[in-house]
Motif scaffolding. Structure first.
Motif, PDB file in Angstrom:
ATOM      1  N   ALA A  25      47.922  37.683  -1.220  1.00 28.44           N
ATOM      2  CA  ALA A  25      48.322  36.582  -0.401  1.00 28.44           C
ATOM      3  C   ALA A  25      47.947  37.268   1.117  1.00 28.44           C
ATOM      4  O   ALA A  25      47.652  36.272   1.816  1.00 28.44           O
ATOM      5  N   LEU A  26      48.045  38.436   1.496  1.00 27.45           N
ATOM      6  CA  LEU A  26      47.680  38.899   2.687  1.00 27.45           C
ATOM      7  C   LEU A  26      46.044  38.560   2.884  1.00 27.45           C
ATOM      8  O   LEU A  26      45.616  37.980   3.925  1.00 27.45           O
ATOM      9  N   LEU A  27      45.092  38.680   1.790  1.00 27.26           N
ATOM     10  CA  LEU A  27      43.782  38.252   1.968  1.00 27.26           C
ATOM     11  C   LEU A  27      43.777  36.838   2.220  1.00 27.26           C
ATOM     12  O   LEU A  27      42.796  36.641   2.752  1.00 27.26           O
ATOM     13  N   LEU A  28      44.481  36.035   1.431  1.00 24.05           N
ATOM     14  CA  LEU A  28      44.276  34.727   1.652  1.00 24.05           C
ATOM     15  C   LEU A  28      45.072  34.177   2.774  1.00 24.05           C
ATOM     16  O   LEU A  28      44.649  32.855   3.170  1.00 24.05           O
ATOM     17  N   GLY A  29      45.929  34.810   3.654  1.00 23.62           N
ATOM     18  CA  GLY A  29      46.322  34.435   4.428  1.00 23.62           C
ATOM     19  C   GLY A  29      47.666  33.541   4.374  1.00 23.62           C
ATOM     20  O   GLY A  29      47.764  32.644   5.141  1.00 23.62           O
ATOM     21  N   VAL A  30      48.201  33.599   3.382  1.00 24.90           N
ATOM     22  CA  VAL A  30      49.316  32.804   2.760  1.00 24.90           C
ATOM     23  C   VAL A  30      50.577  33.680   2.332  1.00 24.90           C
ATOM     24  O   VAL A  30      50.346  34.811   2.101  1.00 24.90           O
ATOM     25  N   ALA A  33      55.049  33.230  -1.748  1.00 26.55           N
ATOM     26  CA  ALA A  33      55.536  31.929  -2.276  1.00 26.55           C
ATOM     27  C   ALA A  33      54.033  30.958  -2.441  1.00 26.55           C
ATOM     28  O   ALA A  33      54.040  30.565  -3.764  1.00 26.55           O
ATOM     29  N   THR A  34      53.471  30.998  -1.586  1.00 30.75           N
ATOM     30  CA  THR A  34      52.151  29.978  -1.360  1.00 30.75           C
ATOM     31  C   THR A  34      51.323  30.489  -2.680  1.00 30.75           C
ATOM     32  O   THR A  34      50.635  29.847  -3.510  1.00 30.75           O
ATOM     33  N   PHE A  35      51.099  31.818  -2.657  1.00 31.06           N
ATOM     34  CA  PHE A  35      50.235  32.749  -3.680  1.00 31.06           C
ATOM     35  C   PHE A  35      50.703  32.221  -5.058  1.00 31.06           C
ATOM     36  O   PHE A  35      50.014  31.808  -6.076  1.00 31.06           O
ATOM     37  N   TRP A  36      52.187  32.325  -5.388  1.00 27.65           N
ATOM     38  CA  TRP A  36      52.627  32.035  -6.793  1.00 27.65           C
ATOM     39  C   TRP A  36      52.484  30.406  -6.935  1.00 27.65           C
ATOM     40  O   TRP A  36      52.099  30.101  -7.998  1.00 27.65           O
ATOM     41  N   ARG A  37      52.599  29.645  -5.779  1.00 20.52           N
ATOM     42  CA  ARG A  37      52.140  28.196  -6.368  1.00 20.52           C
ATOM     43  C   ARG A  37      50.844  27.989  -6.673  1.00 20.52           C
ATOM     44  O   ARG A  37      50.469  27.064  -7.419  1.00 20.52           O
ATOM     45  N   LYS A  43      45.381  27.075  -9.971  1.00 21.66           N
ATOM     46  CA  LYS A  43      44.022  27.432  -8.968  1.00 21.66           C
ATOM     47  C   LYS A  43      43.621  28.863  -8.975  1.00 21.66           C
ATOM     48  O   LYS A  43      42.396  28.996  -8.727  1.00 21.66           O
ATOM     49  N   LEU A  44      44.509  29.705  -9.277  1.00 23.76           N
ATOM     50  CA  LEU A  44      44.094  31.216  -9.269  1.00 23.76           C
ATOM     51  C   LEU A  44      44.523  31.928 -10.515  1.00 23.76           C
ATOM     52  O   LEU A  44      45.893  31.718 -10.905  1.00 23.76           O
ATOM     53  N   LYS A  45      44.000  32.719 -11.148  1.00 24.96           N
ATOM     54  CA  LYS A  45      43.876  33.124 -12.341  1.00 24.96           C
ATOM     55  C   LYS A  45      44.650  34.438 -12.171  1.00 24.96           C
ATOM     56  O   LYS A  45      43.890  35.426 -11.433  1.00 24.96           O
ATOM     57  N   THR A  46      45.469  34.761 -12.888  1.00 22.15           N
ATOM     58  CA  THR A  46      46.222  36.364 -12.834  1.00 22.15           C
ATOM     59  C   THR A  46      45.998  36.699 -14.298  1.00 22.15           C
ATOM     60  O   THR A  46      45.668  36.029 -15.230  1.00 22.15           O
ATOM     61  N   HIS A  47      46.255  38.275 -14.545  1.00 24.26           N
ATOM     62  CA  HIS A  47      46.082  38.861 -15.453  1.00 24.26           C
ATOM     63  C   HIS A  47      47.340  39.853 -15.540  1.00 24.26           C
ATOM     64  O   HIS A  47      47.761  40.433 -14.530  1.00 24.26           O
ATOM     65  N   LYS A  48      47.896  40.146 -16.765  1.00 25.28           N
ATOM     66  CA  LYS A  48      49.178  40.841 -16.916  1.00 25.28           C
ATOM     67  C   LYS A  48      48.454  42.311 -17.509  1.00 25.28           C
ATOM     68  O   LYS A  48      47.972  42.497 -18.494  1.00 25.28           O
ATOM     69  N   LEU A  49      48.545  43.187 -16.772  1.00 21.58           N
ATOM     70  CA  LEU A  49      48.245  44.623 -17.105  1.00 21.58           C
ATOM     71  C   LEU A  49      49.541  45.185 -17.875  1.00 21.58           C
ATOM     72  O   LEU A  49      49.212  46.105 -18.801  1.00 21.58           O
ATOM     73  N   THR A  50      50.510  45.020 -17.430  1.00 19.69           N
ATOM     74  CA  THR A  50      51.741  45.407 -18.306  1.00 19.69           C
ATOM     75  C   THR A  50      52.745  44.215 -18.188  1.00 19.69           C
ATOM     76  O   THR A  50      52.664  43.074 -17.597  1.00 19.69           O
ATOM     77  N   GLU A  51      53.848  44.387 -18.814  1.00 19.58           N
ATOM     78  CA  GLU A  51      55.153  43.432 -18.764  1.00 19.58           C
ATOM     79  C   GLU A  51      55.447  43.004 -17.345  1.00 19.58           C
ATOM     80  O   GLU A  51      55.581  41.921 -16.986  1.00 19.58           O
ATOM     81  N   ARG A  52      55.294  44.383 -16.385  1.00 25.58           N
ATOM     82  CA  ARG A  52      55.675  43.959 -15.238  1.00 25.58           C
ATOM     83  C   ARG A  52      54.813  43.971 -14.179  1.00 25.58           C
ATOM     84  O   ARG A  52      55.228  44.047 -12.970  1.00 25.58           O
TER      85      ARG A  52
END
Length: 71
Positions: A25-30, A33-37, A43-52
């Motif tokens: 979010a800091l790198l994107l300047g958003v 909440a906008t990151f999670w949107r 539009k942005l792919k995430t990866h789960k390293l662990t459950e949390r």
């Protein structure tokens, strides 16, 4: 405000490095909440390293920032 070292050195990270949502979010300047949107809209792919532990690969973030992803 103390910046995360991954944010300061983001340009030098390998594409396979994992960044936490707050750093992204800091790198994107958003807001976080906008990151999670962006994630929810696919539009942005995430990866789960662990459950949390959710991350974004540096290469995926760079591609998104360069406008090279579909969305």
């Amino acid at each position: 405000m103390k910046l995360n070292p991954s944010v300061i050195q983001a340009d030098h990270l390998p594409d396979t490095a994992h960044l936490r949502p707050k750093a992204c979010a800091l790198l994107l300047g958003v807001s976080i909440a906008t990151f999670w949107r962006l994630v929810s809209s696919g539009k942005l792919k995430t990866h789960k390293l662990t459950e949390r532990t959710t991350t974004v690969r540096a290469g995926d973030l760079r591609a998104f920032m360069a406008g090279k992803v579909d969305g």
